[in-house]
Design an enzyme around this catalytic site. Structure first.
Site, PDB file in Angstrom:
ATOM      1  N   ALA A 120       0.585  -1.520  -0.114  1.00  0.00           N
ATOM      2  CA  ALA A 120      -0.087  -0.348   0.202  1.00  0.00           C
ATOM      3  C   ALA A 120       0.517   1.568  -0.039  1.00  0.00           C
ATOM      4  O   ALA A 120       0.421   2.510  -0.468  1.00  0.00           O
ATOM      5  CB  ALA A 120      -1.146  -0.081   1.345  1.00  0.00           C
ATOM      6  N   ASN A 175      -0.817  -3.619   8.398  1.00  0.00           N
ATOM      7  CA  ASN A 175       0.030  -4.185   7.176  1.00  0.00           C
ATOM      8  C   ASN A 175       1.525  -3.228   6.976  1.00  0.00           C
ATOM      9  O   ASN A 175       2.292  -3.568   7.108  1.00  0.00           O
ATOM     10  CB  ASN A 175      -0.096  -5.009   6.107  1.00  0.00           C
ATOM     11  CG  ASN A 175      -0.581  -6.062   6.805  1.00  0.00           C
ATOM     12  OD1 ASN A 175       0.422  -7.122   6.920  1.00  0.00           O
ATOM     13  ND2 ASN A 175      -1.800  -6.129   6.721  1.00  0.00           N
ATOM     14  N   HIS A 205      -1.485   6.916   5.113  1.00  0.00           N
ATOM     15  CA  HIS A 205       0.292   6.882   5.878  1.00  0.00           C
ATOM     16  C   HIS A 205       1.002   8.174   5.670  1.00  0.00           C
ATOM     17  O   HIS A 205       1.218   7.862   4.419  1.00  0.00           O
ATOM     18  CB  HIS A 205       0.398   5.301   5.037  1.00  0.00           C
ATOM     19  CG  HIS A 205      -0.399   4.354   4.694  1.00  0.00           C
ATOM     20  ND1 HIS A 205      -1.439   3.547   5.740  1.00  0.00           N
ATOM     21  CD2 HIS A 205      -1.201   3.617   3.737  1.00  0.00           C
ATOM     22  CE1 HIS A 205      -1.941   2.566   5.606  1.00  0.00           C
ATOM     23  NE2 HIS A 205      -1.626   2.386   4.352  1.00  0.00           N
TER      24      HIS A 205
HETATM   25  N1  NAD Z   1       1.112  -5.585   2.507  1.00  0.00           N
HETATM   26  C1  NAD Z   1       0.485  -4.309   2.419  1.00  0.00           C
HETATM   27  O1  NAD Z   1       0.375  -2.765   2.059  1.00  0.00           O
HETATM   28  C2  NAD Z   1      -0.745  -4.752   2.671  1.00  0.00           C
HETATM   29  C3  NAD Z   1      -2.093  -3.836   1.750  1.00  0.00           C
HETATM   30  C4  NAD Z   1      -3.644  -3.657   1.802  1.00  0.00           C
HETATM   31  C5  NAD Z   1      -3.966  -5.487   2.588  1.00  0.00           C
HETATM   32  N2  NAD Z   1      -2.987  -6.151   3.375  1.00  0.00           N
HETATM   33  C6  NAD Z   1      -3.293  -7.135   3.438  1.00  0.00           C
HETATM   34  O2  NAD Z   1      -3.108  -8.256   2.861  1.00  0.00           O
HETATM   35  C7  NAD Z   1      -4.366  -9.692   2.760  1.00  0.00           C
HETATM   36  C8  NAD Z   1      -5.022 -10.019   1.774  1.00  0.00           C
HETATM   37  O3  NAD Z   1      -5.566  -8.662   1.372  1.00  0.00           O
HETATM   38  P1  NAD Z   1      -7.530  -8.839   1.181  1.00  0.00           P
HETATM   39  O4  NAD Z   1      -7.683  -7.140   1.038  1.00  0.00           O
HETATM   40  O5  NAD Z   1      -6.917  -9.642  -0.859  1.00  0.00           O
HETATM   41  O6  NAD Z   1      -7.808  -9.189   1.673  1.00  0.00           O
HETATM   42  P2  NAD Z   1     -10.023  -9.880   1.124  1.00  0.00           P
HETATM   43  O7  NAD Z   1     -10.400 -10.311   2.557  1.00  0.00           O
HETATM   44  O8  NAD Z   1     -10.676  -9.257  -0.030  1.00  0.00           O
HETATM   45  O9  NAD Z   1      -9.198 -11.759   0.789  1.00  0.00           O
HETATM   46  C9  NAD Z   1      -8.837 -12.860   1.396  1.00  0.00           C
HETATM   47  C10 NAD Z   1      -9.299 -14.024   0.637  1.00  0.00           C
HETATM   48  O10 NAD Z   1      -8.893 -14.966   1.149  1.00  0.00           O
HETATM   49  C11 NAD Z   1      -9.341 -16.203   2.011  1.00  0.00           C
HETATM   50  N3  NAD Z   1      -8.795 -16.743   3.178  1.00  0.00           N
HETATM   51  C12 NAD Z   1      -9.290 -16.825   4.208  1.00  0.00           C
HETATM   52  N4  NAD Z   1      -8.619 -17.317   5.258  1.00  0.00           N
HETATM   53  C13 NAD Z   1      -8.098 -17.901   4.146  1.00  0.00           C
HETATM   54  C14 NAD Z   1      -6.737 -19.474   4.430  1.00  0.00           C
HETATM   55  N5  NAD Z   1      -6.741 -19.475   6.055  1.00  0.00           N
HETATM   56  N6  NAD Z   1      -6.729 -19.852   3.374  1.00  0.00           N
HETATM   57  C15 NAD Z   1      -6.732 -19.482   2.143  1.00  0.00           C
HETATM   58  N7  NAD Z   1      -7.594 -18.177   1.856  1.00  0.00           N
HETATM   59  C16 NAD Z   1      -7.996 -17.566   3.020  1.00  0.00           C
HETATM   60  C17 NAD Z   1     -10.819 -15.408   1.794  1.00  0.00           C
HETATM   61  O11 NAD Z   1     -11.872 -16.153   1.156  1.00  0.00           O
HETATM   62  C18 NAD Z   1     -10.209 -14.440   0.700  1.00  0.00           C
HETATM   63  O12 NAD Z   1     -11.290 -14.724  -0.250  1.00  0.00           O
HETATM   64  C19 NAD Z   1      -4.790  -9.402   4.001  1.00  0.00           C
HETATM   65  O13 NAD Z   1      -3.976  -9.653   4.830  1.00  0.00           O
HETATM   66  C20 NAD Z   1      -4.401  -8.021   4.460  1.00  0.00           C
HETATM   67  O14 NAD Z   1      -4.343  -7.242   5.670  1.00  0.00           O
HETATM   68  C21 NAD Z   1      -1.674  -5.952   3.325  1.00  0.00           C
END
Ligand code: NAD
Length: 255
Positions: A120, A175, A205
């Site tokens: 992000a 994150n 941020h």
């Molecule tokens: N690093 C960064 O800058 C940053 C920025 C935004 C989000 N994130 C993180 O990235 C991750 C994904 O974000 P998103 O917006 O795509 O989330 P999201 O909720 O849209 O998608 C998550 C997906 O993972 C699946 N899931 C949940 N638990 C699972 C498991 N145990 N095994 C397999 N699949 C599983 C869900 O069914 C869903 O399809 C989150 O942890 C979020 O906090 C990181």
């Protein structure tokens, strides 16, 4: 765009994972060997083959992208790292000392690479390159209450303290802070601030770093797209994955 044969698995086919898959297919950027998700319909909707990453059959990929959540990452990372490189997005998992130690040990033993995506924000490379000469890092995040699962009517400072504790208390929302800690001074020497602001409609941020003779600050704001993720992150995630899959020369790659 030329396909160069890199084989990729995606764990978590939600906002970030599905965007990566769609863009990779659209640009023929790399080959997605499997998708993993607790909701099979999300894998099916992308036309991917479902698999469980803990299944003992070889993963058969060069890179696994995790976009499922910190608990999912903790569960699968040791297995993945024994066979492939890993691009995790649920970075708050690394604030767990035991998990981080295990992941690094497995990566070392199998010579796997854990890539730290900027996600992000931007500028992690610059922060990482400055880590021996900076002494203070502060990350401040402000989000509309609904992005934090809250309904505050007034601005509230939800947290101010070390990043390790912020990750423990807000694993889905900081994150960016985990990424800054991992790239810079670590979870115990990075200060996190998290604010719920009903007057704002963006995820904002601000990263500030200082050391003798050097100082920088960086601000990025992005509209929330769905849940916790802003409009910038899915495309940023795709471009990072694509950069990791390019193995042949013929273009320019920022480093
Ligand atoms: N690093 C960064 O800058 C940053 C920025 C935004 C989000 N994130 C993180 O990235 C991750 C994904 O974000 P998103 O917006 O795509 O989330 P999201 O909720 O849209 O998608 C998550 C997906 O993972 C699946 N899931 C949940 N638990 C699972 C498991 N145990 N095994 C397999 N699949 C599983 C869900 O069914 C869903 O399809 C989150 O942890 C979020 O906090 C990181």
């Amino acid at each position: 765009m030329r396909t160069d044969g890199a084989r990729v698995g995606i764990i978590g086919c939600g906002t970030i994972g599905a965007h990566i898959a769609r863009r990779a297919i659209e640009e023929d950027a790399f080959r997605i060997v499997f998708g993993a998700d607790i909701d099979q319909a999300r894998v099916d909707a992308l036309g991917l083959t479902l698999r469980d990453c803990l299944d003992p059959a070889p993963l058969g990929v060069d890179l696994v992208i995790e976009a499922a959540g910190p608990e999912a990452l903790k569960r699968v990372a040791p297995r993945v790292l024994s066979e492939a490189n890993l691009l995790p997005f649920s970075l708050t998992a690394s604030a767990d000392v035991e998990f981080n130690k295990t992941a690094l040990e497995v990566a070392r033993a199998s010579a796997a690479i854990i890539y730290l995506p900027h996600g992000a924000i931007a500028g992690l490379d610059g922060l990482h390159d400055a880590r021996s000469i900076i002494t203070e890092v502060r990350v401040s995040t402000s989000k509309p209450p609904r992005s934090l699962g809250r309904d505050d009517r007034r601005r509230q400072v939800l947290f101010e303290g070390i990043t390790r504790e912020a990750c423990r208390r807000f694993p889905r929302n900081v994150n960016v802070h985990a990424a800054v800690a991992l790239a810079g001074l670590g979870f115990d020497r990075t200060v996190s601030v998290l604010v719920s602001d009903p007057a704002s409609d963006v995820l904002e941020h601000i990263i500030e770093a200082k050391g003798p003779g050097v100082e920088f600050s960086f601000r990025i704001a992005s509209r929330p797209q769905a849940g916790v993720t802003g409009v910038y992150t899915p495309e940023s995630a795709y471009q990072t994955a694509k950069r990791l899959c390019v193995r042949r020369g013929g273009g320019m790659v920022p480093v």
